[in-house]
Scaffold this active site. Structure first.
Site, PDB file in Angstrom:
ATOM      1  N   HIS A  85       0.822  -1.207   0.000  1.00  0.00           N
ATOM      2  CA  HIS A  85       0.000   0.000   0.000  1.00  0.00           C
ATOM      3  C   HIS A  85       0.860   1.263   0.000  1.00  0.00           C
ATOM      4  O   HIS A  85       1.986   1.265   0.510  1.00  0.00           O
ATOM      5  CB  HIS A  85      -0.953   0.005   1.195  1.00  0.00           C
ATOM      6  CG  HIS A  85      -2.204  -0.782   0.957  1.00  0.00           C
ATOM      7  ND1 HIS A  85      -3.037  -1.195   1.972  1.00  0.00           N
ATOM      8  CD2 HIS A  85      -2.772  -1.233  -0.200  1.00  0.00           C
ATOM      9  CE1 HIS A  85      -4.060  -1.860   1.455  1.00  0.00           C
ATOM     10  NE2 HIS A  85      -3.917  -1.893   0.150  1.00  0.00           N
ATOM     11  N   ASP A  87       0.737   4.008   1.707  1.00  0.00           N
ATOM     12  CA  ASP A  87       1.156   4.564   2.992  1.00  0.00           C
ATOM     13  C   ASP A  87       2.170   3.684   3.720  1.00  0.00           C
ATOM     14  O   ASP A  87       2.596   4.020   4.830  1.00  0.00           O
ATOM     15  CB  ASP A  87      -0.062   4.803   3.889  1.00  0.00           C
ATOM     16  CG  ASP A  87      -0.846   3.526   4.159  1.00  0.00           C
ATOM     17  OD1 ASP A  87      -0.823   2.634   3.290  1.00  0.00           O
ATOM     18  OD2 ASP A  87      -1.480   3.428   5.221  1.00  0.00           O
ATOM     19  N   HIS A 173      -4.043  -8.854   5.572  1.00  0.00           N
ATOM     20  CA  HIS A 173      -4.526  -7.524   5.181  1.00  0.00           C
ATOM     21  C   HIS A 173      -4.769  -7.460   3.677  1.00  0.00           C
ATOM     22  O   HIS A 173      -5.871  -7.120   3.230  1.00  0.00           O
ATOM     23  CB  HIS A 173      -3.505  -6.489   5.618  1.00  0.00           C
ATOM     24  CG  HIS A 173      -3.867  -5.081   5.290  1.00  0.00           C
ATOM     25  ND1 HIS A 173      -4.986  -4.463   5.801  1.00  0.00           N
ATOM     26  CD2 HIS A 173      -3.254  -4.155   4.500  1.00  0.00           C
ATOM     27  CE1 HIS A 173      -5.050  -3.221   5.352  1.00  0.00           C
ATOM     28  NE2 HIS A 173      -4.014  -3.017   4.551  1.00  0.00           N
ATOM     29  N   HIS A 442      -8.740  -4.236   8.502  1.00  0.00           N
ATOM     30  CA  HIS A 442      -7.995  -3.910   9.716  1.00  0.00           C
ATOM     31  C   HIS A 442      -8.731  -4.539  10.902  1.00  0.00           C
ATOM     32  O   HIS A 442      -9.962  -4.640  10.895  1.00  0.00           O
ATOM     33  CB  HIS A 442      -7.912  -2.393   9.930  1.00  0.00           C
ATOM     34  CG  HIS A 442      -7.009  -1.700   8.973  1.00  0.00           C
ATOM     35  ND1 HIS A 442      -5.657  -1.578   9.166  1.00  0.00           N
ATOM     36  CD2 HIS A 442      -7.270  -1.066   7.796  1.00  0.00           C
ATOM     37  CE1 HIS A 442      -5.121  -0.905   8.168  1.00  0.00           C
ATOM     38  NE2 HIS A 442      -6.081  -0.579   7.311  1.00  0.00           N
TER      39      HIS A 442
END
Length: 850
Positions: A85, A87, A173, A442
């Protein structure tokens, strides 16, 4: 009213000082009290690990990067990327291309495969953005150039890099997401990254590593203590919202990340469309430049997914074979009702549809362009399915603003200029509906807390969470300490806030090789085996070489270094030769014994020598006439201090040989100093100048020149010692002796003059009358002097030249009587000081009066 607690009750117990090397340093360069640009530093025992290197989706340019300037990246040994991802991984090309980072980078195979296309697409989208404020911190060339530097690893495999052990575990995830177990010098640190414990359609949920005692847990706190709605209810509510928008003739925009949750949503939609034929007339688009490329990655890594996707893969494959379709079709990722949309140029915006578009934060790209196009219509709807970061358009939409800013297109019907005369700010009215359903993968508050309790780490560090969510979770975890015997320490450091946690570990060395054959001590024998106990109870001492490798210490004998440590040993034999012109073997031995004490005579092979007498009676050694092999002319050899061999040859050459090390080198230097000064030393000259007697009788043994001292010499040396301690002007001899008390025996002893006086008294009465005139004081004085003379004579006969010594320092005075070394002084402290000095002086001058 509540009583006030005492300060003593609130005071913490003083902690023992901790070696800085035993402290774990943790530093957030990003992701501390925020979501976005995750980047964490852990440092222990000189080893440094960086966890993730992301960008903040709400910022542009350098502002989106972690605070790399606050840490020296050249010291990082290992960089671990948890998943692909933005971030968590988007600043990796910047780290590898623009900084002084010299470590190694690791991620899973699936993460590396998707990372390549995801970052490349992100750079291209940034280049085509119409936002004048956006700026790229690296180019596509930087990304492709640094991509080969990344190393891929598998789940549940342990790798050792620079004494750091890392093991990745499935995080649940996204595809390829990993949790990392990091071990440094026995300290086990577990980093979860973004993880999920929820069973979904294609990913393996995160589980706690079995059989591992974790010391530090670094975990996310994205949702704080909030709880998710059960998965079936969320899916039902999501499909109800989507079908409701379609039924009113609108279009559904679902902003998602290109990879990750999008695949899970596609599985849900494809399954629902297959069961409800009435909605199959509405197309489902997956608008992403990466769609086709990355779906190949998902098809490749089916083996790393859960049992549900594997079952679906087998069913689709069986259907494909039975229908006669070509190989490779009918897999779980070959959707029946999903269409891939490469760009909006080919999209016919007519009628209802469902559009999954990236990026998920609606900052730019296809999702932002469709938002600006569909926002003015109240028939359309936006459904947020992921976590929305503060400062992004996705977060602003959840507040349902009346208008939004145009970024991707500025000439849309209905758009108008913003207030304040800002010509660059174009606003678009928002009339579409906005709903949120969490499919972010999450953990929620309950799942996160249960995971933390199951790990049972004594230290927990919270990252990746907004301030209020993180503080709520921290308070909840601390409240659980009330029922625990061992309290858990919970930390939530901010960005650039250095956290130091002490971890004291016992240093244990494993005994290997020959040393391992030594029987254990008594204490170990009592607990280690059932055999007879050794008789000795003395502590057992073992000498060896301590070798440390990868923070593991081993104790072994030097000869075992090659086998157990892969090391070789080298012994350096040092030799030194010098020529003495006058000193003989006797003088050399005398000098060595005087400096080092007894020396050991070695049984060296001696040549045949002749004793020749000189004219003055001296004897010297001469070689025989026959030739001797080289090296066999050694007259004598001595071993000094058990390490330095001194050989004296007939030619007068002296050879020193020793094994080179720090201790032996120092002793060899001292031997060299003795030999170089032995010919010029006054004591040696005096000794060597003594003539031998012209007699055949054995020579008397050498005597110490200080063994026969006169009483005056001894008294002088004593005074010299005391003057060195108390000063020359403060020491003086005492002439008057200390008289013993009178006794009948003492009174009977009189001097010759007294006997003469008594006889004269008997002879005549006139003389007796005259003696009566003498006063009693004169008679006492004469008697006192006579006693003093008698006492002095007695001391001299004992070899004591003076009765005593007087020592004066300032106003203090002490008397030392030499017969029994008694010290008289009114000051107790000074008396003890003088007594100690006198005792030391007697040891130096001893035997003093013997």
């Amino acid at each position: 009213m509540a009583s006030k607690r005492k300060a003593s009750a609130m005071a913490t117990e003083p902690e023992e000082p901790v070696d800085p090397a035993d402290e774990l340093m943790f530093l957030n360069l990003g992701g501390g009290n925020e979501v976005g640009r995750s980047c964490h530093i852990i440092q222990y025992k000189g080893k440094t690990v960086m966890l993730d290197a992301g960008q903040h989706p709400a910022y542009d340019g350098l502002a989106a990067l972690p605070f790399f300037d606050d840490f020296d990246l050249s010291t990082v040994d290992v960089l671990l990327i948890s998943h692909f991802h933005i971030d968590h991984a988007a600043s990796l090309p910047y780290v590898l291309a623009k900084t002084n980072f010299r470590g190694r980078v690791f991620m899973t195979h699936a993460t590396k495969a998707i990372y390549k296309w995801l970052i490349q697409d992100s750079v291209r989208v940034g280049n085509t953005s119409s936002n004048p404020q956006s700026s790229l911190v690296y180019t596509e060339e930087d990304h492709l150039k640094t991509f080969p530097m990344i190393e891929a690893i598998d789940y549940n495999t342990t790798h050792t890099i620079s004494s750091i052990r890392i093991t990745p575990y499935p995080a649940g995830h996204v595809l390829g997401a990993a949790m990392f177990l990091i071990e440094i010098a026995g300290l086990k640190i577990f980093f979860t990254g973004d993880y999920s414990r929820e069973e979904d359609r294609h990913l393996i949920s995160a589980k706690v590593p079995k059989g591992v005692k974790i010391d530090v847990l670094i975990t996310e706190s994205t949702y704080g203590i909030a709880s998710h709605i059960p998965r079936p209810e969320r899916e039902q509510a999501l499909m109800k919202s989507i079908t409701g928008i379609l039924n009113r003739g609108g279009r559904v925009l679902m902003p998602v990340f290109a990879l990750g949750r999008a695949q899970e949503l596609l599985l849900i939609l494809d399954e629902y469309w297959g069961k409800h034929a009435e909605y199959q007339k509405y197309p489902i688009y997956y608008a992403s430049n990466l769609a086709r490329k990355c779906m190949l990655v998902y098809q490749t890594y089916v083996g790393s997914m859960n049992d549900n996707i594997k079952r679906l893969f087998r069913e689709r494959l069986a259907e494909s074979e039975s229908s006669g379709d070509g190989a490779g079709k009918g897999g779980p990722w070959d959707f029946r009702f999903i269409r891939s949309l490469k760009s909006l140029d080919r999209f016919e915006d007519v009628g209802g549809c469902v559009m999954l578009a990236s990026p998920g934060m609606l900052q730019n790209g296809v999702s932002r362009e469709l938002l600006e196009r569909w926002a003015p219509s109240e028939k359309n709807g936006v459904i947020i399915t992921g976590y929305s970061v503060e400062g992004t358009m996705a977060k602003q939409l959840l507040q349902e603003p009346e208008q939004i800013q145009a970024v991707m297109s500025r000439n849309i019907a209905g758009a108008r200029r913003g207030p304040g005369g800002d010509a660059e700010k174009v606003m678009i009215p928002r009339r579409c509906t906005v709903q949120e359903f969490s499919f972010a993968a999450h953990v929620d508050g309950v799942e996160n807390r249960e995971f933390i309790e199951e790990v049972a780490a004594p230290v927990v560090i919270l990252v990746h969470g907004e301030v209020h969510n993180m503080m709520r979770l921290k308070s909840k975890l601390l409240s659980l300490n009330a029922t625990k015997e061992h309290k858990v320490k919970v930390f939530s450091p901010r960005n650039c806030e250095e956290l130091r946690i002490p971890f004291k570990t016992d240093k244990v060395a494993k005994v290997v090789g020959k040393l391992a054959s030594i029987p254990p001590s008594l204490k170990e024998a009592k607990t280690g085996h059932d055999g007879p106990l050794p008789s000795s109870t003395e502590p057992q001492l073992i000498t060896g070489v301590l070798v440390q490798n990868d923070f593991k210490m081993s104790l072994m004998a030097p000869e075992d270094l090659r086998e157990y440590a892969g090391l070789t040993t080298t012994t350096i034999a040092c030799k030194q030769r010098l020529k003495l012109s006058a000193a003989g073997i006797d003088l050399i031995k005398w000098g060595l014994e005087g400096t080092f004490g007894a020396v050991e005579e070695l049984p060296e092979v001696k040549p045949k020598l002749e004793i020749v007498k000189s004219e003055n009676g001296d004897t010297k050694m001469e070689e025989a006439d026959e030739e001797l092999p080289h090296g066999d002319d050694v007259v004598a050899a001595y071993l000094v201090m058990g390490c330095v061999t001194v050989r004296y040859r007939a030619s007068g050459e002296v050879e020193l040989e020793w094994e080179g090390n720090m201790l032996n080198d120092g002793i060899a230097d001292a031997v060299m100093a003795v030999l170089l000064g032995i010919e010029s030393s006054p004591a040696a000259v005096k000794r060597s100048a003594t003539k031998n007697p012209h007699t055949h009788s054995p020579l008397p043994a050498d005597k110490n020149p200080h063994s026969h001292l006169t009483p005056e010499d001894r008294f002088f040396r004593l005074c010299m010692f005391l003057e060195a301690q108390f000063g020359q002007d403060n020491v003086s001899p005492i002439v008057e002796p200390k008289l013993p008390p009178l006794s009948p025996t003492t009174k009977a002893i009189t001097s010759p003059s007294e006997e003469t006086a008594k006889s004269s008294d008997v002879k005549s009465d006139a003389d007796a009358d005259a003696s009566m005139d003498v006063s009693e004081e004169d008679e006492d004085e004469q008697q006192l002097k006579a006693r003093e003379r008698a006492e002095v004579e007695r001391l001299e006969r004992m070899g004591i030249p003076k009765p005593g010594v007087r020592i004066k320092v300032d106003k203090m005075e002490a008397k030392v009587w030499l017969e029994d070394l008694e010290v008289e002084c009114a000051n107790k402290i000074f008396r003890e000081r003088v007594r100690a000095v006198v005792e030391r002086a007697v040891e130096v001058v001893a035997p003093l009066w013997g």
